[in-house]
Design a protein around this motif. Structure first.
Motif, PDB file in Angstrom:
ATOM      1  N   ARG A   1       0.831  -1.257   0.021  1.00 51.99           N
ATOM      2  CA  ARG A   1      -0.118   0.043   0.086  1.00 51.99           C
ATOM      3  C   ARG A   1       0.903   1.121   0.118  1.00 51.99           C
ATOM      4  N   ILE A   2       0.736   1.957  -0.868  1.00 53.19           N
ATOM      5  CA  ILE A   2       1.637   3.252  -1.007  1.00 53.19           C
ATOM      6  C   ILE A   2       0.513   4.427  -1.215  1.00 53.19           C
ATOM      7  N   VAL A   3       0.775   5.277  -0.135  1.00 56.64           N
ATOM      8  CA  VAL A   3       0.173   6.602   0.027  1.00 56.64           C
ATOM      9  C   VAL A   3       1.228   7.703  -0.496  1.00 56.64           C
ATOM     10  N   LEU A   4       0.790   8.229  -1.823  1.00 58.75           N
ATOM     11  CA  LEU A   4       1.500   9.061  -2.601  1.00 58.75           C
ATOM     12  C   LEU A   4       1.481  10.388  -1.644  1.00 58.75           C
ATOM     13  N   ASP A   5       2.717  11.103  -1.932  1.00 58.71           N
ATOM     14  CA  ASP A   5       2.907  12.533  -1.597  1.00 58.71           C
ATOM     15  C   ASP A   5       2.324  13.226  -2.757  1.00 58.71           C
ATOM     16  N   PRO A   6       0.989  13.956  -2.649  1.00 59.21           N
ATOM     17  CA  PRO A   6       0.513  14.852  -3.636  1.00 59.21           C
ATOM     18  C   PRO A   6       1.547  15.890  -4.058  1.00 59.21           C
ATOM     19  N   HIS A   7       2.390  16.206  -3.349  1.00 60.13           N
ATOM     20  CA  HIS A   7       3.243  17.504  -3.771  1.00 60.13           C
ATOM     21  C   HIS A   7       4.662  16.961  -4.331  1.00 60.13           C
ATOM     22  N   ASN A   8       4.807  15.663  -4.452  1.00 62.35           N
ATOM     23  CA  ASN A   8       6.055  15.072  -4.924  1.00 62.35           C
ATOM     24  C   ASN A   8       6.189  14.821  -6.483  1.00 62.35           C
ATOM     25  N   ALA A   9       6.867  15.531  -7.341  1.00 59.78           N
ATOM     26  CA  ALA A   9       6.784  15.815  -8.869  1.00 59.78           C
ATOM     27  C   ALA A   9       6.617  14.531  -9.495  1.00 59.78           C
ATOM     28  N   ALA A  10       7.367  13.116  -9.069  1.00 59.66           N
ATOM     29  CA  ALA A  10       7.405  12.055  -9.479  1.00 59.66           C
ATOM     30  C   ALA A  10       5.945  11.187  -9.472  1.00 59.66           C
ATOM     31  N   ALA A  11       5.444  11.718  -8.266  1.00 60.78           N
ATOM     32  CA  ALA A  11       4.126  10.903  -7.895  1.00 60.78           C
ATOM     33  C   ALA A  11       3.126  11.790  -8.691  1.00 60.78           C
ATOM     34  N   LYS A  12       3.197  13.118  -8.843  1.00 63.14           N
ATOM     35  CA  LYS A  12       2.043  13.688  -9.769  1.00 63.14           C
ATOM     36  C   LYS A  12       2.291  13.528 -11.205  1.00 63.14           C
ATOM     37  N   ALA A  13       3.532  13.125 -11.576  1.00 62.75           N
ATOM     38  CA  ALA A  13       3.558  12.622 -12.867  1.00 62.75           C
ATOM     39  C   ALA A  13       3.047  11.403 -13.332  1.00 62.75           C
ATOM     40  N   ASP A  14       3.137  10.495 -12.096  1.00 61.30           N
ATOM     41  CA  ASP A  14       2.528   9.048 -12.548  1.00 61.30           C
ATOM     42  C   ASP A  14       0.992   9.212 -12.207  1.00 61.30           C
ATOM     43  N   LEU A  15       0.473  10.150 -11.467  1.00 66.20           N
ATOM     44  CA  LEU A  15      -1.029   9.998 -11.462  1.00 66.20           C
ATOM     45  C   LEU A  15      -1.451  10.734 -12.788  1.00 66.20           C
ATOM     46  N   ALA A  16      -0.662  11.550 -13.428  1.00 60.82           N
ATOM     47  CA  ALA A  16      -1.135  12.220 -14.841  1.00 60.82           C
ATOM     48  C   ALA A  16      -0.904  11.122 -16.006  1.00 60.82           C
ATOM     49  N   ASP A  17      -0.030  10.086 -15.657  1.00 58.59           N
ATOM     50  CA  ASP A  17       0.365   9.277 -17.008  1.00 58.59           C
ATOM     51  C   ASP A  17       0.455   7.736 -16.592  1.00 58.59           C
ATOM     52  N   VAL A  18      -0.548   7.011 -16.963  1.00 52.37           N
ATOM     53  CA  VAL A  18      -0.329   5.530 -16.436  1.00 52.37           C
ATOM     54  C   VAL A  18       0.696   4.797 -17.086  1.00 52.37           C
ATOM     55  N   ASP A  19       1.112   5.191 -18.336  1.00 50.17           N
ATOM     56  CA  ASP A  19       2.399   4.461 -18.740  1.00 50.17           C
ATOM     57  C   ASP A  19       3.481   4.804 -17.558  1.00 50.17           C
ATOM     58  N   SER A  20       3.785   5.968 -17.160  1.00 48.48           N
ATOM     59  CA  SER A  20       4.825   6.327 -16.331  1.00 48.48           C
ATOM     60  C   SER A  20       4.810   5.734 -15.231  1.00 48.48           C
ATOM     61  N   LEU A  21       3.236   5.573 -14.838  1.00 54.29           N
ATOM     62  CA  LEU A  21       2.944   4.948 -13.432  1.00 54.29           C
ATOM     63  C   LEU A  21       3.450   3.421 -13.528  1.00 54.29           C
ATOM     64  N   HIS A  22       3.084   2.729 -14.578  1.00 55.56           N
ATOM     65  CA  HIS A  22       3.357   1.422 -14.781  1.00 55.56           C
ATOM     66  C   HIS A  22       4.968   1.089 -14.721  1.00 55.56           C
ATOM     67  N   LYS A  23       5.733   2.029 -15.369  1.00 55.81           N
ATOM     68  CA  LYS A  23       7.089   1.942 -15.405  1.00 55.81           C
ATOM     69  C   LYS A  23       7.848   1.976 -14.018  1.00 55.81           C
ATOM     70  N   THR A  24       7.129   2.962 -13.147  1.00 58.20           N
ATOM     71  CA  THR A  24       7.617   3.420 -11.747  1.00 58.20           C
ATOM     72  C   THR A  24       7.417   1.922 -10.988  1.00 58.20           C
ATOM     73  N   LEU A  25       6.337   1.288 -11.056  1.00 62.23           N
ATOM     74  CA  LEU A  25       5.741   0.136 -10.497  1.00 62.23           C
ATOM     75  C   LEU A  25       6.526  -1.027 -10.560  1.00 62.23           C
ATOM     76  N   MET A  26       7.171  -1.188 -11.981  1.00 60.34           N
ATOM     77  CA  MET A  26       7.900  -2.542 -12.414  1.00 60.34           C
ATOM     78  C   MET A  26       9.202  -2.215 -11.938  1.00 60.34           C
ATOM     79  N   ARG A  27       9.711  -1.030 -11.475  1.00 61.29           N
ATOM     80  CA  ARG A  27      10.905  -0.890 -10.949  1.00 61.29           C
ATOM     81  C   ARG A  27      11.098  -1.494  -9.334  1.00 61.29           C
ATOM     82  N   LEU A  28       9.874  -1.865  -8.894  1.00 59.12           N
ATOM     83  CA  LEU A  28       9.750  -2.598  -7.657  1.00 59.12           C
ATOM     84  C   LEU A  28      10.058  -4.143  -7.620  1.00 59.12           C
TER      85      LEU A  28
END
Length: 214
Positions: A6-33
């Protein structure tokens, strides 16, 4: 080993905001796990399923077959906690009552004129139709029964399809969140569905089934 993070995102974090705006970017971030996997279907091999949870704070649920490397998340991305799902999976027995939630992409193939034949199976392929409302609920009842759940109650809520900024057009699906209470009818089928997801659009945040004791 199946894990849920469970990840509670920091809404002010630039990377988190970018992932919330782009599901392709979010998918890439999560695959890093998960470990680097040489496969044409790395998400499926990693057992990666995820869902954006509704609520006041942007929250992600991420399921993996590996213990996730949380240090791979961007700095100050959010607060994360991982739970081993083995106790839950081991507790699934026929007749037990569970609460469930899933955001899914209900679809059906409907014939339109003379649908084309599949080049391998020879079966005629109908047009994929996205389902909403009562048709979506009927779809969920059928899929739930097929994976070892008998829904007692079903509530549904339309969910927006995640946005993508990529120049290539992402597939479009109509998403619906289903919540309710169900009886377990087959723990083997249910365990498989929990680990592998249900329905289409798994790379876009659909298909993750969550259970908790009722």
């Amino acid at each position: 080993m199946t894990n849920l993070t469970r990840i509670v995102l920091d809404p002010h974090n630039a990377a988190a905001k970018a992932d919330l705006a782009d599901v392709d970017s979010l998918h890439k971030t999560l695959m890093r796990l998960v470990p680097d996997l040489i496969s044409p279907t790395p998400r499926a091999i990693a057992g990666m399923l995820f869902r954006t949870e509704p609520g006041p704070d942007p929250t992600l649920l991420v399921q993996t077959d590996h213990t996730p490397d949380l240090t791979a998340l961007p700095t100050s991305y959010g607060t994360a906690r991982t739970l081993d799902l083995a106790p839950l999976l081991n507790s699934l027995t026929p007749g037990r009552t569970m609460r469930y939630r899933i955001t899914a992409a209900p679809t059906i193939a409907r014939s339109a004129g003379s649908p084309t034949r599949h080049p391998v199976t020879g079966k005629r392929r109908g047009k994929i139709t996205h389902l909403t409302g009562d048709e979506a609920i009927a779809w969920w009842r059928r899929r739930a029964a097929a994976v070892g759940l008998e829904p007692v109650t079903v509530s549904s809520l339309p969910r927006p399809f995640p946005r993508a900024r990529s120049t290539r057009s992402s597939p479009y699906f109509t998403l619906t969140q289903f919540d309710g209470v169900a009886h377990i009818t087959d723990n083997g089928l249910l365990t498989h569905a929990l680990k592998n997801g249900i329905g289409r659009a798994k790379s876009y945040g659909a298909g993750l089934l969550s259970l908790a004791p009722a």
